[in-house]
Design a protein around this motif. Structure first.
Motif, short mmCIF file in Angstrom:
data_model
loop_
_atom_site.label_atom_id
_atom_site.label_comp_id
_atom_site.label_asym_id
_atom_site.label_seq_id
_atom_site.Cartn_x
_atom_site.Cartn_y
_atom_site.Cartn_z
N GLU A 129 1.26 -1.14 0.07
CA GLU A 129 -0.24 -0.11 -0.45
C GLU A 129 0.86 1.40 0.09
O GLU A 129 0.69 2.25 -0.64
N ASN A 130 1.96 1.23 0.46
CA ASN A 130 2.78 2.57 0.10
C ASN A 130 3.69 2.63 -0.78
O ASN A 130 3.34 3.06 -1.73
N LEU A 131 4.03 1.49 -1.59
CA LEU A 131 4.38 2.01 -3.14
C LEU A 131 3.38 2.23 -4.00
O LEU A 131 3.24 2.59 -4.76
N PHE A 132 1.86 1.51 -3.64
CA PHE A 132 1.16 1.95 -4.13
C PHE A 132 0.73 3.62 -4.10
O PHE A 132 1.05 4.67 -4.65
N ASP A 133 1.04 4.15 -2.77
CA ASP A 133 0.97 5.92 -2.26
C ASP A 133 1.64 6.26 -3.48
O ASP A 133 1.47 7.32 -3.09
N GLU A 134 2.75 6.02 -3.41
CA GLU A 134 4.06 6.10 -4.06
C GLU A 134 4.13 6.08 -5.31
O GLU A 134 5.18 6.83 -6.11
N ASP A 135 3.42 5.69 -5.66
CA ASP A 135 2.64 5.16 -7.40
C ASP A 135 3.79 4.72 -8.10
O ASP A 135 3.87 4.45 -9.39
N LEU A 136 4.48 3.84 -7.09
CA LEU A 136 5.47 2.82 -7.83
C LEU A 136 4.55 1.75 -8.42
O LEU A 136 4.91 0.66 -8.87
N VAL A 137 4.01 1.53 -8.07
CA VAL A 137 2.85 -0.12 -7.92
C VAL A 137 1.46 1.02 -7.99
O VAL A 137 1.01 1.54 -7.72
N THR A 138 1.03 0.30 -9.25
CA THR A 138 -0.85 0.62 -8.72
C THR A 138 -1.28 -1.06 -9.19
O THR A 138 -1.11 -2.02 -8.58
N THR A 139 -2.71 -1.29 -9.69
CA THR A 139 -3.38 -2.41 -9.48
C THR A 139 -3.71 -2.97 -10.36
O THR A 139 -4.17 -1.40 -11.57
N ALA A 140 -4.00 -4.42 -10.75
CA ALA A 140 -3.49 -4.91 -12.05
C ALA A 140 -5.49 -5.39 -12.33
O ALA A 140 -5.76 -5.67 -12.67
N GLY A 141 -6.38 -5.00 -11.27
CA GLY A 141 -7.39 -5.46 -10.71
C GLY A 141 -8.13 -5.69 -9.87
O GLY A 141 -6.82 -5.81 -8.60
N ARG A 142 -8.95 -6.83 -9.72
CA ARG A 142 -9.45 -7.58 -7.91
C ARG A 142 -9.96 -8.92 -8.45
O ARG A 142 -10.21 -8.94 -9.17
N THR A 143 -9.35 -9.73 -7.32
CA THR A 143 -10.02 -11.06 -7.70
C THR A 143 -11.61 -10.94 -7.00
O THR A 143 -11.99 -10.16 -6.76
N GLU A 144 -11.81 -12.30 -7.02
CA GLU A 144 -13.87 -12.55 -6.97
C GLU A 144 -13.89 -12.06 -5.50
O GLU A 144 -14.64 -12.11 -5.12
N TYR A 145 -13.00 -12.33 -5.01
CA TYR A 145 -13.17 -12.22 -3.15
C TYR A 145 -12.52 -10.28 -3.24
O TYR A 145 -12.22 -10.01 -1.59
N PHE A 146 -12.55 -9.45 -4.02
CA PHE A 146 -11.90 -8.33 -3.89
C PHE A 146 -10.80 -7.54 -3.42
O PHE A 146 -10.24 -6.71 -2.92
N HIS A 147 -10.31 -8.93 -3.52
CA HIS A 147 -8.47 -8.19 -2.96
C HIS A 147 -8.04 -7.71 -3.92
O HIS A 147 -7.84 -8.39 -4.93
#
Length: 372
Positions: free
Chosen positions: A138-156
């Motif tokens: 989540e920190n890496l997401f916060d820093e724009d180094l990581v983003t999401t490639a979608g969600r699993t069926e369990y919303f992960h």
């Protein structure tokens, strides 16, 4: 809409599917999944109005803001944090996207140092109660180094390197300077909700009102918004000058509480006399309109609320309660006809084969609907 808030609530359908149903009618939810999970992604997850899906250009406008996860950065002071971050980024580069659980599993194959091992196993405490690997992602997401490639069926969340997941149109676009981002996001906000006061417009992307106010003045000077007066309200409102205002509004829809039309509760109260509090975040003893009530909009007026749920085992759309709103001008026959048609349309979209109003469902509207 400009922004599509997402939430794990699934008592009826995933929260982010319902606003699109309200706006579009029956649609294939697989289209939304493909737009967010399959390259080139047409929508990307970002922190805007809470966790939300936005178009790629909006993603880059929001990328430079501090998210709601700022407290998680305290973990970076741990002796094992820097090296674990490097390992996570390397794993995403070499083996591709992963959930937090999958990443934790991958890291077990590494020869972790004692501080890394200690941190990787940490699951308690104010910052680490979600697991240290999740916090680092989540920190890496916060820093724009990581983003999401979608969600699993369990919303992960499925995490990916931003460089790999962003569509080509914005892959090389850095986060916008703050002043530029505020200006453009203000324009998107007023376009999304059409009319609102400073607080409502700022709330669309959770921007600081003090920074939005000068932008509204700029847009008013340029003629892109109009300052208008709402009878009974002293503070100024701003209207999108590009709007075509209809002479009359006809039709009916169940509204999602996550829809920009009503997700800013003070605006919903001012415009629709809708005093809304969502039950899923309210202790059961304090709920007055059930667990997940959807307001019913009929001919421009919110006339009722229905606590709805989908029983997937029996393919039944359940009306667990239904309440009339106070002081509505639309007659009861029209309200009930609209409710019935909308429940039938909703049931069809959800794949339900029946609609049931239990005998103990509270509310005067439920008592009438039970006789259908």
């Amino acid at each position: 809409m400009g922004v599509l808030q997402i939430d794990s609530v699934n008592v009826l359908a995933r929260a982010h599917y319902v606003p699109l149903f309200s706006r579009l009618g029956s649609y294939d939810t697989g289209l939304l999944h493909a737009a967010t999970a399959a390259p080139p992604r047409l929508l990307l997850e970002q922190w805007g109005h809470e966790a939300c899906f936005v178009p790629p250009a909006t993603h880059r406008l929001l990328a430079g803001f501090t998210r709601r996860w700022s407290s998680g950065h305290r973990i970076d002071a741990h002796p094992g944090a820097a090296r674990l971050r490097e390992r996570i980024l390397s794993e995403l580069h070499s083996r591709g996207p992963a959930t937090a659980l999958e990443m934790a599993s991958r890291l077990t194959a590494h020869d972790l140092s004692a501080p890394e091992q200690e941190l990787a196993e940490a699951t308690t405490g104010h910052d680490w109660n979600r697991g240290a690997i999740k916090v680092l992602l989540e920190n890496l997401f916060d820093e724009d180094l990581v983003t999401t490639a979608g969600r699993t069926e369990y919303f992960h969340r499925i995490y990916a390197l931003s460089r790999a997941a962003l569509p080509p149109s914005v892959r090389d676009v850095p986060p916008a300077p703050r002043s530029e981002a505020i200006a453009r996001l203000t324009e998107l906000s007023i376009a999304a909700i059409g009319i609102g006061d400073l607080a409502a417009i700022a709330d669309v992307f959770r921007l600081p009102p003090r920074e939005v106010a000068p932008e509204l003045d700029r847009l008013r000077t340029s003629g892109e918004v109009e300052a208008v007066h709402i009878e009974g309200i002293e503070r100024p409102y701003y209207l999108d000058a590009a709007l075509t205002v209809p002479r009359a509004v006809a039709g009916a829809r169940f509204l999602s509480p996550f829809d920009p039309l009503i997700f800013f509760r003070p605006r919903a109260l001012q415009f629709f006399s809708l005093d809304y509090r969502i039950g899923i975040y309210t202790p059961a003893a304090k709920r007055t309109r059930g667990y997940y009530s959807l307001p019913l909009l009929v001919d421009g007026e919110i006339v009722a609320r229905a606590d709805l749920a989908l029983d997937r085992k029996t393919a039944t759309l359940q009306v667990r309660g239904a309440w009339d709103e106070d002081e509505v001008s639309i007659d009861e026959v029209r309200r009930d006809e609209a409710a019935r048609a909308e429940l039938e349309r909703l049931a069809t979209w959800l794949g339900a084969t029946s609609i049931r109003v239990p005998s103990d469902a509270p509310g005067a509207a439920a008592a009438r609907w039970r006789r259908w």
